[in-house]
Structures are given as structure tokens and as C-alpha cells.
Design a protein around this motif. Structure first.
Motif, PDB file in Angstrom:
ATOM      1  N   ILE A 289       0.838  -1.204   0.000  1.00  0.00           N
ATOM      2  CA  ILE A 289       0.000   0.000   0.000  1.00  0.00           C
ATOM      3  C   ILE A 289       0.872   1.253   0.000  1.00  0.00           C
ATOM      4  O   ILE A 289       0.601   2.221  -0.708  1.00  0.00           O
ATOM      5  N   ALA A 290       1.938   1.244   0.800  1.00  0.00           N
ATOM      6  CA  ALA A 290       2.852   2.387   0.851  1.00  0.00           C
ATOM      7  C   ALA A 290       3.506   2.614  -0.500  1.00  0.00           C
ATOM      8  O   ALA A 290       3.640   3.758  -0.970  1.00  0.00           O
ATOM      9  N   SER A 291       3.923   1.535  -1.133  1.00  0.00           N
ATOM     10  CA  SER A 291       4.545   1.633  -2.457  1.00  0.00           C
ATOM     11  C   SER A 291       3.581   2.249  -3.457  1.00  0.00           C
ATOM     12  O   SER A 291       3.942   3.134  -4.244  1.00  0.00           O
ATOM     13  N   LYS A 292       2.339   1.784  -3.419  1.00  0.00           N
ATOM     14  CA  LYS A 292       1.309   2.296  -4.331  1.00  0.00           C
ATOM     15  C   LYS A 292       0.997   3.759  -4.013  1.00  0.00           C
ATOM     16  O   LYS A 292       0.867   4.593  -4.914  1.00  0.00           O
ATOM     17  N   THR A 293       0.897   4.078  -2.740  1.00  0.00           N
ATOM     18  CA  THR A 293       0.597   5.452  -2.317  1.00  0.00           C
ATOM     19  C   THR A 293       1.683   6.420  -2.767  1.00  0.00           C
ATOM     20  O   THR A 293       1.405   7.550  -3.174  1.00  0.00           O
ATOM     21  N   ALA A 294       2.925   5.958  -2.698  1.00  0.00           N
ATOM     22  CA  ALA A 294       4.064   6.806  -3.077  1.00  0.00           C
ATOM     23  C   ALA A 294       4.286   6.852  -4.581  1.00  0.00           C
ATOM     24  O   ALA A 294       5.160   7.595  -5.056  1.00  0.00           O
ATOM     25  N   GLY A 295       3.542   6.061  -5.339  1.00  0.00           N
ATOM     26  CA  GLY A 295       3.694   6.051  -6.794  1.00  0.00           C
ATOM     27  C   GLY A 295       5.013   5.463  -7.255  1.00  0.00           C
ATOM     28  O   GLY A 295       5.586   5.908  -8.259  1.00  0.00           O
ATOM     29  N   GLN A 296       5.501   4.450  -6.540  1.00  0.00           N
ATOM     30  CA  GLN A 296       6.783   3.852  -6.913  1.00  0.00           C
ATOM     31  C   GLN A 296       6.693   3.094  -8.240  1.00  0.00           C
ATOM     32  O   GLN A 296       5.650   2.535  -8.575  1.00  0.00           O
ATOM     33  N   ASP A 297       7.817   3.040  -8.956  1.00  0.00           N
ATOM     34  CA  ASP A 297       7.880   2.209 -10.152  1.00  0.00           C
ATOM     35  C   ASP A 297       8.132   0.764  -9.715  1.00  0.00           C
ATOM     36  O   ASP A 297       8.194   0.453  -8.521  1.00  0.00           O
ATOM     37  N   TRP A 298       8.317  -0.123 -10.684  1.00  0.00           N
ATOM     38  CA  TRP A 298       8.469  -1.539 -10.337  1.00  0.00           C
ATOM     39  C   TRP A 298       9.729  -1.807  -9.524  1.00  0.00           C
ATOM     40  O   TRP A 298       9.749  -2.670  -8.645  1.00  0.00           O
ATOM     41  N   LYS A 299      10.795  -1.033  -9.774  1.00  0.00           N
ATOM     42  CA  LYS A 299      12.033  -1.231  -9.020  1.00  0.00           C
ATOM     43  C   LYS A 299      11.863  -0.793  -7.567  1.00  0.00           C
ATOM     44  O   LYS A 299      12.319  -1.481  -6.646  1.00  0.00           O
ATOM     45  N   GLY A 300      11.229   0.341  -7.368  1.00  0.00           N
ATOM     46  CA  GLY A 300      10.978   0.808  -6.011  1.00  0.00           C
ATOM     47  C   GLY A 300      10.063  -0.134  -5.247  1.00  0.00           C
ATOM     48  O   GLY A 300      10.242  -0.364  -4.042  1.00  0.00           O
TER      49      GLY A 300
END
Length: 450
Positions: A289-300
């Protein structure tokens, strides 16, 4: 007839042209974010619940696939630093990808292969992978690129699987079961299923970054006593009193963080299991959820899932080391024997010793890892439990979520306060140690060398 043949020939030309266009468009845009990796993790969570893996074992199942996915990301982008040579006994290996490797796909392939090797119901992960791969292929990734990328990801996966096989897990499957002791202070199996102690030898599993299972050894629990004037009796009475007077909000908090994969329901003479997510699974959901919220790419996203998972994995090793050292009696057993024989906790007591609280340790370790990646404050909507019939909860920081997860164990009636407080301290110290020792981005190296 001639016109019919011409029309058929033209139709075939159009079809070939369409296929050619699909295989020659900008396929590098097919996977930009971490949605496919997150979907793969969600499927792995479903299978962990389906196969009823314990919280410690579940932490292992999450970690190795995420590590494999991240290793591909580190090969794709030199700004990321491989775990090889950083994690305990994770030997370096040389990989020579060709120029036409599509790294996001290779990362996903690595995740699926390792994930499949970790669980029982392999067909469920395999079906999910095939559906995802079919969708990616249809979006225009050329067949040669597709095949080489999958093969490369699986090559990285093989190295991670070989690493996993040396962590003593498989050997531990044949270790002796826990023998219940007769001392008054010791843990006893609890109703309704009276299950045996889970994973008594988990401290013998190789950690990823801890130097030893007891590196952050907790202070001993309060001295056991049945004297109503003693500190231990007061701690038990605190659990007894709080559970009897819970507010609706406190009940909601307890249920939200229950995360007990062993909950057993009894109706008449029928006993059946209610399958739930584990504490580690809940925090891996928060990481996604944090990754999605932060708009990370696949590497992040790969970095976030891997970094959080190794924190949780080592947290369970450290926690279980203490559980089977102190083997402390649970509140339910103590209260029923010395305070009120009819008292019941709000949550069903999990099948392992009390001290320290697993959720307190794992939640705080995960929170420290996520704080490093995203900073704080960081507002997020935790929808992890929606799939299991519970509403969302919102948090303004990972620390706030970890604090709530820890205190939920008191509200649920399954832990005394020292297990919560000292468990949280253990988890925080463990997470801070991870942040100092393991680097996932080259730009952070300077901070370590200062």
C-alpha cells in the motif's frame, strides 16, 4: 474464386501486420509500476492462508521471492545495491543478461518461481503466473524478449532458491516437537483446540542480517507469582480488567490486528478453522500500500517488498528465540486458574508462549524499515483486512500503525503489557540495526560510511 483468395490473402497480411505491430511497439511501457509484483504478493498471501502456514514460516515465504525480484531490479539499475554480499551467507553470483532482457518481466518471473518453491499449493501460484504472463505477452512484449526475460528471471530465482535451502528450515522440519512443562509459570496449550507449540526451534533458522537470534535479547519477563499483591498478578489483572471494559474502538483495534491463522471455531460438536492473514502478511500488505501510495515504479516496489520482508523475517527469529527461552504462561491460562475461571479473551490465544509479543516485534521492525524508505509522516489507508471482512483504518505514520498493532494484543487479552512494551523495543532496535547494516541504494552508502 480468385477474388476470394485475394481477400483471404489481404486478411492474412493485416493479421500479420497487427501481430508485427504488437511485437514492435514500445513494450518498455507495458510494466512501469509495481502492480504486477503487488498482485503476485497478494496471490502468495492467499496461498499462505489456504495452506495455513504459521507466522514465522509465512515470513520466510514472503522474503525469498521478494529478494529475488529485487535482485533483478539491482541488475537493471546500478543505483540499487544487491543483497548479495550483504545478507548472511548470500554469496555473490555473476549474471550476464543480454541487451534485450525486459527487466520488469524478469523480476516478476523471479518472484513467481521462488514463491512457487516456498508453498504447498503450487498450482494456485502457477495459474496466477500464467494469467499475468499471458496478459503481458498480449500487451506487445516480443516473444523472443519475453522468453529470454523469463529465463533470465528464473536464473536469478535459482540462485535465491539455492540460498534459501541453506537456512536450516528444511532440517528443522524433523526437529523434536515442543514438550509441555509442568512448572506453574510455563506456557500451556489453550482452548478450544489446545494446539501444540508452534516452531519451537525457529531460533535455529539462519537470519538475514542479525548476527544471532539473541542479538537483541529482551529483559526477562516479570517474575511469576500468584500472590495478589505481586507485580505479575497485577499485570494479569490488568488484562482481565481491560478486556471486561473494552470500548467499541478498542474492540475494533483488536480485531483489525488479530492476524491469527490458527483461529478455530466450535459449534456444538463441530470444530472448524477460520483462515486469516498473519502479522507479517498484514505488514507486507502495508508495504504494498505504501509503495502504491508513493507512486513507486516496479524497481521501487521490489525494493520496498524485499526490504520490509527481511525485517519481518529476522523479527520472528528474534521473537521466537525469546518465546521458547522464557516459555511464559498466557493470560488466558493464568486468569482462568487464579482470577476467574470463566473469563475469555476477546481474541483467541495463539498456540505459542507469551513473551514477547510477536506482533509488537514484527510491527515495529517493519515500521522502522518503512520509515527509512518513505520517511514520516506518511499518511496511508490500510485496507489489508478488507478482504477478510474488516473495514479500513487510516494512519499518519508507520509508527502510529505499529503502536496500534502492539497495544491491540492487550485489548485482545492475549498479552501482558511487558510483552508488548519490550517486544516493541526489540522490534525497533532490530529495525534500526537493519537500517544501519543493509543498503539497497548506492546513494545511501555515504550515510553508512559517515
Amino acid at each position: 474464386m480468385k477474388n476470394k483468395i485475394q481477400r483471404l490473402f489481404l486478411a492474412m497480411l493485416v493479421m500479420v501486420s497487427v501481430i508485427a505491430c504488437q511485437d514492435n511497439n514500445n513494450y518498455h511501457e507495458v510494466i512501469k509500476d509495481g502492480d504486477y509484483l503487488i498482485a503476485a504478493q497478494l496471490k502468495l498471501t492467499d496461498v499462505i492462508i489456504h495452506d495455513i502456514f504459521s507466522p514465522p514460516v509465512a515470513s520466510r515465504i514472503y522474503a525469498y521471492p521478494a529478494i529475488a525480484a529485487f535482485e533483478v531490479a539491482a541488475l537493471a539499475d546500478p543505483s540499487y545495491r544487491s543483497f548479495m554480499g550483504q545478507l548472511n551467507r548470500f554469496e555473490k553470483a555473476e549474471f550476464e543478461p543480454s541487451e534485450d532482457i525486459y527487466y520488469p518481466l524478469a523480476s516478476l518471473a523471479a518472484y513467481y518461481k521462488v514463491g512457487t518453491a516456498m508453498i504447498f499449493s503450487e498450482n494456485l501460484v502457477q495459474e496466477h503466473k500464467e494469467k499475468a504472463f499471458k496478459e503481458i505477452r498480449e500487451k506487445g512484449v516480443p516473444k523472443k524478449v519475453f522468453d529470454r526475460s523469463v529465463a533470465f528471471g528464473e536464473q536469478v530465482a535459482d540462485h535465491v532458491i539455492a540460498y534459501s535451502k541453506k537456512d536450516n528450515y528444511h532440517e528443522s522440519r524433523s526437529f523434536e516437537k515442543y514438550t509441555v512443562k509442568s512448572d506453574a509459570y510455563t506456557w500451556q496449550p489453550t482452548p478450544p483446540a489446545y494446539m501444540e507449540g508452534i516452531e519451537p526451534h525457529w531460533n535455529k533458522i539462519r537470519p538475514f542480517f542479525l548476527q544471532s537470534a539473541d542479538q537483541f535479547k529482551s529483559v526477562p519477563p516479570t517474575d511469576f507469582s500468584t500472590d495478589p499483591s505481586s507485580q505479575f498478578y497485577k499485570e494479569a489483572d490488568e488484562v482481565f480488567t481491560i478486556v471486561k471494559n473494552l470500548s467499541d474502538e478498542q474492540k475494533d483495534i483488536a480485531m483489525f490486528w488479530d492476524c491469527n491463522p490458527y483461529k478455530v471455531n466450535v459449534k456444538g460438536h463441530v470444530m472448524f478453522a477460520e483462515k486469516k492473514i498473519t502479522p507479517g502478511g498484514h505488514w507486507m500488505g502495508i508495504a504494498a500500500i505504501a509503495s502504491k501510495t508513493a507512486g513507486q515504479d516496479w524497481k521501487g516496489t521490489a525494493e520496498t517488498l524485499a526490504y520490509t520482508s527481511i525485517a519481518i523475517f529476522d523479527a520472528f527469529i528474534a521473537c521466537w528465540d525469546e518465546k521458547y527461552r522464557s516459555i511464559l504462561i498466557r493470560p488466558e491460562t493464568y486468569i482462568n486458574k487464579y482470577i476467574d475461571e470463566d473469563w475469555l479473551p476477546l481474541l483467541q490465544t495463539p498456540p505459542f508462549p507469551e513473551y514477547t509479543s510477536g506482533h509488537s516485534v514484527a510491527s515495529n521492525a517493519a515500521a522502522e524499515a518503512l520509515k527509512k524508505l518513505f520517511g514520516e509522516p506518511f499518511h496511508f489507508v490500510d485496507s489489508t483486512e478488507v478482504a477478510y471482512g474488516l473495514p479500513i483504518r487510516e494512519f499518519d505514520s508507520f509508527r502510529q500503525a505499529a503502536d496500534e498493532a502492539a497495544i491491540s494484543r492487550l485489548y485482545g487479552g492475549i498479552h501482558y503489557m511487558p510483552a508488548i512494551v519490550n517486544g516493541a523495543t526489540k522490534g525497533q532496535n532490530l529495525g534500526l540495526f537493519l537500517n544501519e547494516k543493509v543498503i539497497t541504494k548506492s546513494q545511501n552508502l555515504a550515510k553508512v560510511n559517515e
